[in-house]
Design a protein around this motif. Sequence first.
Motif, PDB file in Angstrom:
ATOM      1  N   UNK A 175       0.880  -1.180   0.000  1.00  8.57           N
ATOM      2  CA  UNK A 175       0.000   0.000   0.000  1.00  8.57           C
ATOM      3  C   UNK A 175       0.916   1.227   0.000  1.00  8.57           C
ATOM      4  N   UNK A 176       1.108   1.787  -1.201  1.00 14.75           N
ATOM      5  CA  UNK A 176       2.102   2.854  -1.353  1.00 14.75           C
ATOM      6  C   UNK A 176       1.610   4.144  -0.709  1.00 14.75           C
ATOM      7  N   UNK A 177       2.372   4.613   0.251  1.00  8.29           N
ATOM      8  CA  UNK A 177       2.018   5.831   0.978  1.00  8.29           C
ATOM      9  C   UNK A 177       2.866   6.993   0.439  1.00  8.29           C
ATOM     10  N   UNK A 178       4.165   6.745   0.320  1.00  8.30           N
ATOM     11  CA  UNK A 178       5.092   7.813  -0.090  1.00  8.30           C
ATOM     12  C   UNK A 178       6.392   7.148  -0.559  1.00  8.30           C
ATOM     13  N   UNK A 179       6.774   7.366  -1.828  1.00  8.16           N
ATOM     14  CA  UNK A 179       7.961   6.666  -2.342  1.00  8.16           C
ATOM     15  C   UNK A 179       9.294   7.273  -1.896  1.00  8.16           C
ATOM     16  N   UNK A 180       9.273   8.390  -1.175  1.00 10.14           N
ATOM     17  CA  UNK A 180      10.544   9.026  -0.817  1.00 10.14           C
ATOM     18  C   UNK A 180      11.429   8.062  -0.035  1.00 10.14           C
TER      19      UNK A 180
ATOM     20  N   UNK B 244       5.206   3.950   4.442  1.00 14.72           N
ATOM     21  CA  UNK B 244       5.179   5.013   5.454  1.00 14.72           C
ATOM     22  C   UNK B 244       5.451   6.364   4.777  1.00 14.72           C
ATOM     23  N   UNK B 245       5.156   7.439   5.474  1.00 15.94           N
ATOM     24  CA  UNK B 245       5.411   8.781   4.934  1.00 15.94           C
ATOM     25  C   UNK B 245       6.751   9.279   5.447  1.00 15.94           C
ATOM     26  N   UNK B 246       7.631   9.653   4.523  1.00 21.07           N
ATOM     27  CA  UNK B 246       8.981  10.087   4.906  1.00 21.07           C
ATOM     28  C   UNK B 246       9.958   8.953   4.682  1.00 21.07           C
ATOM     29  N   UNK B 247      11.255   9.268   4.804  1.00 22.47           N
ATOM     30  CA  UNK B 247      12.238   8.227   4.496  1.00 22.47           C
ATOM     31  C   UNK B 247      12.876   7.606   5.736  1.00 22.47           C
TER      32      UNK B 247
ATOM     33  N   UNK C 230      14.660  -5.223  -1.235  1.00 26.84           N
ATOM     34  CA  UNK C 230      13.265  -4.985  -1.649  1.00 26.84           C
ATOM     35  C   UNK C 230      12.330  -4.967  -0.440  1.00 26.84           C
ATOM     36  N   UNK C 231      12.577  -5.816   0.537  1.00 28.84           N
ATOM     37  CA  UNK C 231      11.719  -5.847   1.732  1.00 28.84           C
ATOM     38  C   UNK C 231      11.872  -4.543   2.522  1.00 28.84           C
ATOM     39  N   UNK C 232      13.086  -4.014   2.582  1.00 27.43           N
ATOM     40  CA  UNK C 232      13.308  -2.725   3.255  1.00 27.43           C
ATOM     41  C   UNK C 232      12.604  -1.597   2.491  1.00 27.43           C
ATOM     42  N   UNK C 233      12.698  -1.624   1.163  1.00 24.95           N
ATOM     43  CA  UNK C 233      12.024  -0.595   0.355  1.00 24.95           C
ATOM     44  C   UNK C 233      10.520  -0.619   0.594  1.00 24.95           C
ATOM     45  N   UNK C 234       9.972  -1.819   0.714  1.00 21.75           N
ATOM     46  CA  UNK C 234       8.519  -1.941   0.911  1.00 21.75           C
ATOM     47  C   UNK C 234       8.113  -1.299   2.239  1.00 21.75           C
ATOM     48  N   UNK C 235       8.975  -1.417   3.255  1.00 19.42           N
ATOM     49  CA  UNK C 235       8.680  -0.781   4.547  1.00 19.42           C
ATOM     50  C   UNK C 235       8.586   0.739   4.397  1.00 19.42           C
ATOM     51  N   UNK C 236       9.548   1.296   3.661  1.00 15.38           N
ATOM     52  CA  UNK C 236       9.575   2.756   3.471  1.00 15.38           C
ATOM     53  C   UNK C 236       8.382   3.221   2.645  1.00 15.38           C
ATOM     54  N   UNK C 237       8.086   2.447   1.615  1.00 13.38           N
ATOM     55  CA  UNK C 237       6.987   2.809   0.704  1.00 13.38           C
ATOM     56  C   UNK C 237       5.659   2.907   1.452  1.00 13.38           C
TER      57      UNK C 237
END
Length: 326
Positions: A247-252, A289-292, A280-287
């Motif tokens: 569920x993409x919140x923010x790609x930053x 959430x809002x912010x990096x 990829x699993x780490x990227x999915x965590x960031x995606x």
Amino acid sequence: MRIAVTGSIATDHLMAFPGRFVDQLLPDQLEHVSLSFLVDSLQVRRGGVAANIAFGLGGLGLAPLLVGAVGPDFAEYEVWLKEHGVDTGSVYVSCEHQTARFMCMTDQDTNQIAAFYAGAMAEAGRIDLRAVHDRAPLDLVLVSPNDPGAMVRHTEQARELGIDFAADPSQQLARLTGDEVRSLVTGARWLFTNEYESALLRERAGWSHQEVLDRVGVWVTTLGAQGVRIDRKNEPAITVGAVPDVRAEDPTGVGDAFRSGFLAAVSWGLPLGTAAQLGCAMSALVLATTGSQAYEIRPAALLATVRTVYGEQAAGLLEAKLGRPA
Ligand SMILES: Nc1ncnc2c1ncn2[C@@H]1O[C@H](COP(=O)(O)OP(=O)(O)OP(=O)(O)O)[C@@H](O)[C@H]1O
Ligand SMILES: [Mg+2]
């Protein structure tokens, strides 16, 4: 394995204007614009590529060294990074300039007025990697987007000191000359780009895909929702799919988080494919959430994602390492 993460350290100040910029700009008065927008929200987000990558590595237990230039306003951000396992002892503090800052106002039409202040980042070229290496012997230097002179100097010093380095020119590729790009890439153990940057890098350097591969150990290209491709000279490419249905919140910061996961796994001696899966699993965590740096690394949840998406074997390899010191 001790990794020095060099690059930008910055904060983003994001404001929302509850009107439309076009209603405020008077076409016949544009020679003497003097406007003040009353904004109704301000979010301050911690960022900067090096700080983002170090945050991810810190959360994975790697105790990375952050190497970049900041201003006297860094104190609060430093506490946050230290709390997340980052060694900030080699951060250079300018007495003249503030920490780099991106200020952006967005209106109801999602039009934006923004400014980027590089500030202390312009002094990053003064950092001496030899002194960093003397304080804490380094196994790898990651050269991420920064003042171009600093990127070249860090790479040259890593070469002189005989320390492996990883080239991550990313968004700075647009500002680098052909000579600079060739210097940053030649001899890199790892090269990171996304797909667009991969084409830009070849164009800037004046090299073919093969000519780049002749000069680096491993070239990792992230492909957004398609995942990642890993190229090596004389070996078949390895591809790894992204985590589906996020569920993409923010790609930053997705690219930065990928690098944290990937480098942590290779520092644990895991295979390239497994490293890309953790990335990829780490990227999915960031995606999601809002912010990096707003995500939390919980080993059990990360393993569950890897197990579901990539299978038992990948999860088994990571299980022995996650959350333990390198
Ligand atoms: N829509 C998505 N769904 C799942 N994973 C994604 C998605 N987009 C990106 N990712 C993950 O993030 C990784 C990096 O993405 P991408 O190639 O877009 O990086 P980038 O362009 O450098 O991003 P940025 O510079 O904005 O951080 C991908 O390899 C993938 O694992
Ligand atoms: Mg990127």
